[in-house]
Design a protein around this motif. Structure first.
Motif, PDB file in Angstrom:
ATOM      1  N   THR A   1       0.846  -1.190   0.000  1.00 58.83           N
ATOM      2  CA  THR A   1       0.000   0.000   0.000  1.00 58.83           C
ATOM      3  C   THR A   1       0.884   1.243   0.000  1.00 58.83           C
ATOM      4  O   THR A   1       1.832   1.336   0.776  1.00 58.83           O
ATOM      5  CB  THR A   1      -0.924   0.027   1.229  1.00 58.83           C
ATOM      6  OG1 THR A   1      -1.657  -1.197   1.300  1.00 58.83           O
ATOM      7  CG2 THR A   1      -1.907   1.189   1.147  1.00 58.83           C
ATOM      8  N   PHE A   2       0.547   2.187  -0.869  1.00 60.66           N
ATOM      9  CA  PHE A   2       1.283   3.435  -0.995  1.00 60.66           C
ATOM     10  C   PHE A   2       0.415   4.593  -0.497  1.00 60.66           C
ATOM     11  O   PHE A   2      -0.792   4.426  -0.291  1.00 60.66           O
ATOM     12  CB  PHE A   2       1.672   3.679  -2.459  1.00 60.66           C
ATOM     13  CG  PHE A   2       2.705   2.728  -2.991  1.00 60.66           C
ATOM     14  CD1 PHE A   2       4.039   3.104  -3.074  1.00 60.66           C
ATOM     15  CD2 PHE A   2       2.353   1.450  -3.412  1.00 60.66           C
ATOM     16  CE1 PHE A   2       5.004   2.244  -3.569  1.00 60.66           C
ATOM     17  CE2 PHE A   2       3.303   0.574  -3.901  1.00 60.66           C
ATOM     18  CZ  PHE A   2       4.634   0.983  -3.978  1.00 60.66           C
ATOM     19  N   PRO A   3       1.007   5.781  -0.305  1.00 55.98           N
ATOM     20  CA  PRO A   3       0.161   6.949  -0.020  1.00 55.98           C
ATOM     21  C   PRO A   3      -0.869   7.157  -1.124  1.00 55.98           C
ATOM     22  O   PRO A   3      -0.653   6.755  -2.270  1.00 55.98           O
ATOM     23  CB  PRO A   3       1.173   8.105   0.023  1.00 55.98           C
ATOM     24  CG  PRO A   3       2.475   7.466   0.386  1.00 55.98           C
ATOM     25  CD  PRO A   3       2.446   6.120  -0.274  1.00 55.98           C
ATOM     26  N   HIS A   4      -1.971   7.764  -0.800  1.00 57.05           N
ATOM     27  CA  HIS A   4      -3.073   8.004  -1.739  1.00 57.05           C
ATOM     28  C   HIS A   4      -3.575   6.679  -2.333  1.00 57.05           C
ATOM     29  O   HIS A   4      -3.816   6.556  -3.529  1.00 57.05           O
ATOM     30  CB  HIS A   4      -2.651   8.966  -2.852  1.00 57.05           C
ATOM     31  CG  HIS A   4      -2.273  10.324  -2.357  1.00 57.05           C
ATOM     32  ND1 HIS A   4      -3.078  11.063  -1.525  1.00 57.05           N
ATOM     33  CD2 HIS A   4      -1.162  11.084  -2.576  1.00 57.05           C
ATOM     34  CE1 HIS A   4      -2.482  12.216  -1.246  1.00 57.05           C
ATOM     35  NE2 HIS A   4      -1.326  12.258  -1.860  1.00 57.05           N
ATOM     36  N   GLN A   5      -3.718   5.695  -1.438  1.00 57.85           N
ATOM     37  CA  GLN A   5      -4.253   4.395  -1.822  1.00 57.85           C
ATOM     38  C   GLN A   5      -4.937   3.782  -0.608  1.00 57.85           C
ATOM     39  O   GLN A   5      -4.444   3.897   0.514  1.00 57.85           O
ATOM     40  CB  GLN A   5      -3.138   3.468  -2.313  1.00 57.85           C
ATOM     41  CG  GLN A   5      -3.639   2.102  -2.796  1.00 57.85           C
ATOM     42  CD  GLN A   5      -2.504   1.169  -3.199  1.00 57.85           C
ATOM     43  OE1 GLN A   5      -1.328   1.429  -2.902  1.00 57.85           O
ATOM     44  NE2 GLN A   5      -2.841   0.083  -3.863  1.00 57.85           N
ATOM     45  N   MET A   6      -6.069   3.131  -0.838  1.00 57.02           N
ATOM     46  CA  MET A   6      -6.732   2.423   0.250  1.00 57.02           C
ATOM     47  C   MET A   6      -5.940   1.164   0.590  1.00 57.02           C
ATOM     48  O   MET A   6      -5.119   0.696  -0.198  1.00 57.02           O
ATOM     49  CB  MET A   6      -8.166   2.055  -0.153  1.00 57.02           C
ATOM     50  CG  MET A   6      -9.037   3.259  -0.507  1.00 57.02           C
ATOM     51  SD  MET A   6      -9.174   4.468   0.826  1.00 57.02           S
ATOM     52  CE  MET A   6     -10.264   3.607   1.952  1.00 57.02           C
TER      53      MET A   6
END
Length: 610
Positions: free
Chosen positions: A87-92
């Protein structure tokens, strides 16, 4: 036999537009999924600019589209094969997802708020059928490039929590500010016990943080409504503060107890030892659940310092229960006499993250709040009728915590046409019922009822009333205003009279600062306006209520009351800026030549030096 659904022309136009994008290859074209009521495109996205040490050059994705395209949501989900697993930033949270779906849970955040995207297409989202899907696909490719080069976030953008995969139906509210952040930083202990009360079904409020010996560390100051309930005894709680937000790089919340335990250990916190100490010092038998609050510092923007503690709740059902019949998540803690150093936790067990909310005044009122000098005032409203109740609600919902309500009357059925109270309150004290209602409009509301006239309350409750620094009369009654002139307030205060003209089409506001209300001066200013109204409406037949010896009623609809009450609140801001000068304002309806309403206009304003 089911009939294969054919995509409409709008969808086909959007899909054909993607053929001009360098970076997408269709694997399976538009297909209708009845189970989710969405169109699905299976594709691969690629770019030579992707840093392949982090993300493969080419990855597979599922695009979900609304049948009403170009309206509705557009979501990009990673495939369960040949795609992202982190999971990365700006991702659920990019978990495995449902078994029946070939995609994972972690859809991308591609909307215009992601400011680091927009190099290939403008940040303004289009809603044309040929442009919208094109815009999303292009941003998805740009997202992959940014994720691989660690440029998904910019320094001046708002701080974003990791997406914690919710597994508990419970919710918890806490209250943290910049001031309490300094307190937590100064504290030499980093774990302890916590108590909760129940706000309503499934919603808990943090009431008190304690040391393991029960000594209070910090008591949370809520309003009158939440604090009427005692802390719930069937739910135990503990708190632990970490140095930073618990996550697996790049930006993924821990899913299992094993992951959380390792994260805590890497931050110098032995979570299992802490839980062992909690169990040793307290008896948790017969508890429905144990709630652990995991605290960590957060900030407003990425380039700023930490400024607040956020508490993320974790539910452990039947906590510390070793019986084979217990259900839900268990911490299998070994007998302390047999093993003093080990606690056995099933590391593969899913964490039951709860929805957690900072309900501090600043956070709750972020949608809109009156200026600080007003919302921190202690305001006494005299008159809990149609106007007073409307102004009271506007004040409490705009951030005023400490409000007093004075009224001697009981609610009648006819009052309900323009009053905030309900059928269930008919025959009851207006002051008491309105105070109870207003306390329910804010978790921080501290509204007090003073049944009886202002004269009786001054005689009996002056030690209580002296705390109010803004006296707001909403009765418009000469008897009340004369009393406020003849009887000095124990200390200087802002006195304000708010009253309506005939039909609620005119608003009179008078304000002065001192030990008493300047009634004679007020009458000299308002009388010419009242004489004009009397002449204008002398022949108008007033509405009446009841039979026999009854009096005429004041004619005004509830919308007349509300719009003038809102105008009065706006005027409070003006009064606040006048630095205790005497002020008289008149607003009235503005009407067209045909007589229809067009707005409210200020027709008179007079300001006098003290």
């Amino acid at each position: 036999m089911s009939v294969k659904r054919i995509p409409n022309e709008r969808l086909l136009k959007g899909r054909r537009a993607t053929e001009f994008i360098d970076g997408i290859e269709i694997i399976n074209d538009l297909e209708w999924k009845e189970s989710i009521n969405r169109w699905v495109i299976h594709c691969s996205l690629y770019s030579d600019e992707i840093e392949t040490a982090v993300i493969p050059r080419e990855t597979e994705w599922y695009i979900l589209l609304d049948d009403n395209y170009p309206k509705g949501d557009i979501h990009f989900f990673p495939s369960k094969s040949n795609s992202l697993t982190h999971t990365f930033p700006h991702q659920m949270y990019n978990g495995e997802g449902k078994k029946e779906h070939p995609w994972r849970r972690g859809f991308l955040c591609l909307d215009a708020n992601v400011s680091t995207l927009g190099k290939l297409v403008p940040n303004q989202e289009p809603f044309d059928e040929e442009e919208r899907l094109y815009w999303y696909v292009t941003r998805a490719i740009e997202w992959l490039i940014a994720a691989s080069t660690n440029t998904l976030t910019s320094e001046n953008e708002p701080f974003e929590l990791v997406d914690f995969p919710k597994a508990s139906p419970l919710k918890v509210g806490f209250s943290e500010t910049v001031q309490t952040f300094k307190f937590w930083n100064s504290l030499d202990i980093k774990f302890g016990l916590v108590t909760f009360s129940i706000l309503n079904n499934g919603v808990l409020l943090v009431r008190k943080y304690q040391k393991l010996n029960g000594t209070c560390v910090r008591r949370v100051n809520w309003g009158n409504y939440p604090t009427q309930y005692e802390p719930v005894k069937k739910i135990s709680g503990s708190w632990v503060i970490l140095k930073e937000i618990p996550h697996i790089k790049p930006w993924q919340a821990p899913f299992t107890w094993g992951e959380l335990t390792n994260i805590c250990r890497n931050q110098g916190v032995e979570l299992l030892d802490i839980l062992r100490k909690i169990k040793k010092s307290h008896n948790f038998k017969n508890k429905l659940a144990h709630i652990i609050l995991i605290g960590f510092p957060i900030k407003d923007k990425l380039n700023e310092d930490y400024s607040e503690i956020f508490w993320k709740g974790v539910e452990i059902s039947n906590s510390f229960d070793n019986s084979s019949n217990s259900k839900g998540t268990k911490l299998n803690i070994s007998n302390m006499t047999k093993n003093k150093h080990r606690i056995n936790i099933n590391g593969q067990e899913q964490i039951k993250w709860m929805d957690s909310f900072n309900w501090s005044k600043k956070s709750v009122m972020s949608r809109g709040m009156l200026p600080k000098p007003i919302n921190e005032s202690k305001i006494l409203i005299i008159g809990a009728g149609a106007l007073g109740s409307s102004i009271g609600e506007l004040l409490t919902r705009a951030g005023v915590e400490k409000l007093g309500i004075v009224d001697f009357d009981k609610l009648e059925m006819g009052n309900l046409t323009r009053h905030n109270l309900l059928l269930t309150e008919v025959g009851k004290s207006k002051a008491k019922e309105l105070a109870e209602r207003l306390n329910k409009t804010s978790v921080h509301g501290k509204v007090t009822a003073y049944s009886g006239t202002i004269k009786n309350n001054v005689e009996k409750n002056i030690d209580e009333l002296i705390k109010y620094n803004l006296i707001l009369d909403c009765t418009g009654e000469d008897e009340v205003l004369e009393y406020l002139q003849q009887n000095s307030w124990p200390k200087k205060a802002q006195f304000i009279s708010i009253s309506l003209g005939f039909g609620g089409e005119r608003l009179f506001i008078f304000s002065n600062y001192g030990f008493s209300f300047q009634y004679n001066f007020f009458r000299s200013l308002v009388d010419p306006w009242l004489l004009e109204e009397r002449a204008k409406f002398e022949e108008v037949q007033l509405p009446r209520e009841g039979l026999g010896c009854w009096h005429p009623l004041f004619p005004a609809r509830i919308d007349d009351i509300w719009i003038m009450a809102a105008t009065a609140i706006k005027t409070l801001e003006k009064i606040n800026k006048e630095e205790h000068r005497t002020l008289f304002k008149v607003h009235e309806y503005e009407k067209s030549m045909e007589g229809s309403f067009e707005g409210i206009k200020l027709v008179n304003e007079e300001v006098y030096d003290e």
